[in-house]
Scaffold this motif. Sequence first.
Motif, PDB file in Angstrom:
ATOM      1  N   VAL A  93     -82.988   8.884  89.692  1.00 12.45           N
ATOM      2  CA  VAL A  93     -82.254   8.373  90.848  1.00 12.45           C
ATOM      3  C   VAL A  93     -80.881   9.039  90.878  1.00 12.45           C
ATOM      4  O   VAL A  93     -80.099   8.912  89.935  1.00 12.45           O
ATOM      5  N   GLU A  94     -80.596   9.753  91.959  1.00 12.47           N
ATOM      6  CA  GLU A  94     -79.275  10.336  92.159  1.00 12.47           C
ATOM      7  C   GLU A  94     -78.411   9.319  92.889  1.00 12.47           C
ATOM      8  O   GLU A  94     -78.803   8.817  93.952  1.00 12.47           O
ATOM      9  N   VAL A  95     -77.260   8.994  92.337  1.00 12.38           N
ATOM     10  CA  VAL A  95     -76.404   7.955  92.906  1.00 12.38           C
ATOM     11  C   VAL A  95     -75.144   8.587  93.469  1.00 12.38           C
ATOM     12  O   VAL A  95     -74.482   9.397  92.811  1.00 12.38           O
ATOM     13  N   ARG A  96     -74.816   8.207  94.709  1.00 11.65           N
ATOM     14  CA  ARG A  96     -73.594   8.683  95.352  1.00 11.65           C
ATOM     15  C   ARG A  96     -72.831   7.502  95.921  1.00 11.65           C
ATOM     16  O   ARG A  96     -73.427   6.591  96.507  1.00 11.65           O
ATOM     17  N   ARG A  97     -71.517   7.539  95.785  1.00 12.98           N
ATOM     18  CA  ARG A  97     -70.693   6.484  96.373  1.00 12.98           C
ATOM     19  C   ARG A  97     -70.257   6.922  97.764  1.00 12.98           C
ATOM     20  O   ARG A  97     -69.771   8.040  97.963  1.00 12.98           O
ATOM     21  N   GLY A  98     -70.439   6.035  98.736  1.00 15.08           N
ATOM     22  CA  GLY A  98     -70.034   6.334 100.102  1.00 15.08           C
ATOM     23  C   GLY A  98     -70.996   5.727 101.099  1.00 15.08           C
ATOM     24  O   GLY A  98     -71.767   4.819 100.780  1.00 15.08           O
ATOM     25  N   THR A  99     -70.911   6.203 102.321  1.00 14.79           N
ATOM     26  CA  THR A  99     -71.779   5.720 103.400  1.00 14.79           C
ATOM     27  C   THR A  99     -72.727   6.830 103.829  1.00 14.79           C
ATOM     28  O   THR A  99     -72.491   8.007 103.575  1.00 14.79           O
ATOM     29  N   ALA A 100     -73.809   6.441 104.448  1.00 13.47           N
ATOM     30  CA  ALA A 100     -74.749   7.418 105.009  1.00 13.47           C
ATOM     31  C   ALA A 100     -74.505   7.499 106.514  1.00 13.47           C
ATOM     32  O   ALA A 100     -74.290   6.473 107.165  1.00 13.47           O
ATOM     33  N   PRO A 101     -74.508   8.715 107.088  1.00  8.96           N
ATOM     34  CA  PRO A 101     -74.968   9.970 106.488  1.00  8.96           C
ATOM     35  C   PRO A 101     -73.898  10.783 105.754  1.00  8.96           C
ATOM     36  O   PRO A 101     -74.208  11.846 105.214  1.00  8.96           O
ATOM     37  N   GLN A 102     -72.636  10.326 105.727  1.00 11.37           N
ATOM     38  CA  GLN A 102     -71.576  11.151 105.149  1.00 11.37           C
ATOM     39  C   GLN A 102     -71.846  11.511 103.685  1.00 11.37           C
ATOM     40  O   GLN A 102     -71.608  12.648 103.265  1.00 11.37           O
ATOM     41  N   ALA A 103     -72.338  10.560 102.909  1.00 17.70           N
ATOM     42  CA  ALA A 103     -72.541  10.795 101.481  1.00 17.70           C
ATOM     43  C   ALA A 103     -73.695  11.752 101.189  1.00 17.70           C
ATOM     44  O   ALA A 103     -73.804  12.263 100.071  1.00 17.70           O
ATOM     45  N   VAL A 104     -74.551  11.979 102.170  1.00 10.93           N
ATOM     46  CA  VAL A 104     -75.703  12.879 101.977  1.00 10.93           C
ATOM     47  C   VAL A 104     -75.727  13.906 103.104  1.00 10.93           C
ATOM     48  O   VAL A 104     -76.789  14.267 103.618  1.00 10.93           O
ATOM     49  N   ARG A 105     -74.567  14.360 103.508  1.00 14.55           N
ATOM     50  CA  ARG A 105     -74.425  15.230 104.672  1.00 14.55           C
ATOM     51  C   ARG A 105     -75.378  16.435 104.602  1.00 14.55           C
ATOM     52  O   ARG A 105     -75.463  17.133 103.598  1.00 14.55           O
ATOM     53  N   GLY A 106     -76.106  16.639 105.703  1.00 20.35           N
ATOM     54  CA  GLY A 106     -76.999  17.787 105.814  1.00 20.35           C
ATOM     55  C   GLY A 106     -78.387  17.576 105.239  1.00 20.35           C
ATOM     56  O   GLY A 106     -79.249  18.445 105.388  1.00 20.35           O
ATOM     57  N   ARG A 107     -78.631  16.443 104.603  1.00 17.82           N
ATOM     58  CA  ARG A 107     -79.945  16.202 103.997  1.00 17.82           C
ATOM     59  C   ARG A 107     -80.783  15.275 104.874  1.00 17.82           C
ATOM     60  O   ARG A 107     -80.261  14.421 105.590  1.00 17.82           O
ATOM     61  N   ARG A 108     -82.090  15.481 104.803  1.00 17.27           N
ATOM     62  CA  ARG A 108     -83.036  14.627 105.520  1.00 17.27           C
ATOM     63  C   ARG A 108     -84.087  14.119 104.545  1.00 17.27           C
ATOM     64  O   ARG A 108     -84.387  14.773 103.540  1.00 17.27           O
ATOM     65  N   PHE A 109     -84.680  12.971 104.883  1.00 18.49           N
ATOM     66  CA  PHE A 109     -85.542  12.278 103.932  1.00 18.49           C
ATOM     67  C   PHE A 109     -86.864  11.870 104.578  1.00 18.49           C
ATOM     68  O   PHE A 109     -86.947  11.661 105.789  1.00 18.49           O
ATOM     69  N   ASP A 110     -87.880  11.738 103.717  1.00 18.39           N
ATOM     70  CA  ASP A 110     -89.180  11.244 104.189  1.00 18.39           C
ATOM     71  C   ASP A 110     -89.126   9.754 104.485  1.00 18.39           C
ATOM     72  O   ASP A 110     -89.827   9.259 105.370  1.00 18.39           O
ATOM     73  N   ALA A 152     -80.165   6.857 111.665  1.00 20.52           N
ATOM     74  CA  ALA A 152     -81.541   7.116 111.229  1.00 20.52           C
ATOM     75  C   ALA A 152     -82.093   8.463 111.698  1.00 20.52           C
ATOM     76  O   ALA A 152     -82.681   9.197 110.897  1.00 20.52           O
ATOM     77  N   PRO A 153     -81.944   8.846 112.971  1.00 23.13           N
ATOM     78  CA  PRO A 153     -82.498  10.141 113.394  1.00 23.13           C
ATOM     79  C   PRO A 153     -81.885  11.333 112.663  1.00 23.13           C
ATOM     80  O   PRO A 153     -82.544  12.363 112.492  1.00 23.13           O
ATOM     81  N   ILE A 154     -80.626  11.192 112.243  1.00 28.81           N
ATOM     82  CA  ILE A 154     -79.960  12.270 111.510  1.00 28.81           C
ATOM     83  C   ILE A 154     -80.483  12.366 110.089  1.00 28.81           C
ATOM     84  O   ILE A 154     -80.499  13.440 109.487  1.00 28.81           O
ATOM     85  N   LEU A 155     -80.941  11.243 109.543  1.00 31.52           N
ATOM     86  CA  LEU A 155     -81.341  11.170 108.146  1.00 31.52           C
ATOM     87  C   LEU A 155     -82.822  11.423 107.921  1.00 31.52           C
ATOM     88  O   LEU A 155     -83.224  11.749 106.796  1.00 31.52           O
ATOM     89  N   LEU A 156     -83.640  11.261 108.952  1.00 29.32           N
ATOM     90  CA  LEU A 156     -85.085  11.338 108.775  1.00 29.32           C
ATOM     91  C   LEU A 156     -85.634  12.732 109.054  1.00 29.32           C
ATOM     92  O   LEU A 156     -85.197  13.411 109.985  1.00 29.32           O
TER      93      LEU A 156
END
Length: 247
Positions: A93-110, A152-156
Motif C-alpha cells: 500500500v502506497e500512502v500519500r498525505r493530501g487530497t485527491a486528485p492533487q495527491a495522485v496528480r496525473g494517475r488513473r485507477f481501475d 471521479a472522471p479525472i481519477l478513473l
Amino acid sequence: MTTALLDPLDTRHGFGPLWRLPGVYPPQEDTLLLARTVRAEVTPGMDVLDIGTGSGALALCAAGSGAQVTAVDVSWRAALTTRVNARHRRLPVEVRRGTAPQAVRGRRFDLVISNPPYVPAPRACLPRHGAARSWDAGRNGRAVIDQICAAAPILLKAHGALLMVHSVLSGVDATLAGLAETGLWGEVVERACIPYGPVVRSRLSWLIRQGLVRAGQQSEELVVIRAEQRSPSAGSLTAAREGESSP
C-alpha cells in the motif's frame, strides 16, 4: 512536542488486528458495508485508490485481494496509521498525505473507493483538526462527497469504477445526479440500516429541525454507490430495447 501512542483496534468487524493513532476513524459499519463490495470488485493486479483511508482498513482489504493500492488522507495521523498497518500486514500500500486528485496528480485507477465524511453538521465550514474531520461534512453532509463526484472522471481509467459509501442523510439522489453531470452512471448496489451512532445522536435535535430525520426515528440507512462510464453504444442498445418493448 506531543507524542501519540498507537492503540489496538477492536477486531469485531473482521479486518484483523489493526492499529490506529488517537483521532483516526476506526472501522465501523459503513467500512464493513463498503468492504464487502470492494472484495467482490477487486481482481489481482488492479490499480486501486482509497480516498480518505483513515486506519487503512479498506486499502488493506483491496491489497489483500491482490490489488496495487494507493491510499490518501489529509490527516498525518491517518497516513501514519495506514503505513504502520500496511507494513505490519506486509501488504503493498502506497500512502500519500493530501487530497485527491492533487495527491495522485496525473494517475488513473481501475477502482476508486471511499468512505468519506458525510454527516450533516450545524457548522458549514469543515473542521481542520481533530477526529470530527472524519465525519463532519457541512450542513448538508455533501462537502466531500461532491468533491469526489467531481474528481471521479479525472481519477478513473476508461473502464474504471467508483465505490463510495454514505448515509441517506446526505442525499442519494444528489450523489447520483452529481455523478451523471460528470458523465458517470451510478446506482446503489448495497444498503444497510444501522442504529444511530454517537455523532448523529449528539445532533439529533438539529437534524430533526433540518427535516433530515423524523422524530422518533432510531436508525439510518447506509448505501454503497457504484459508478462507471457508460459507453454511448450501451446507452443506444438499452434505448433500442426499450423502444422494441414499447406498445
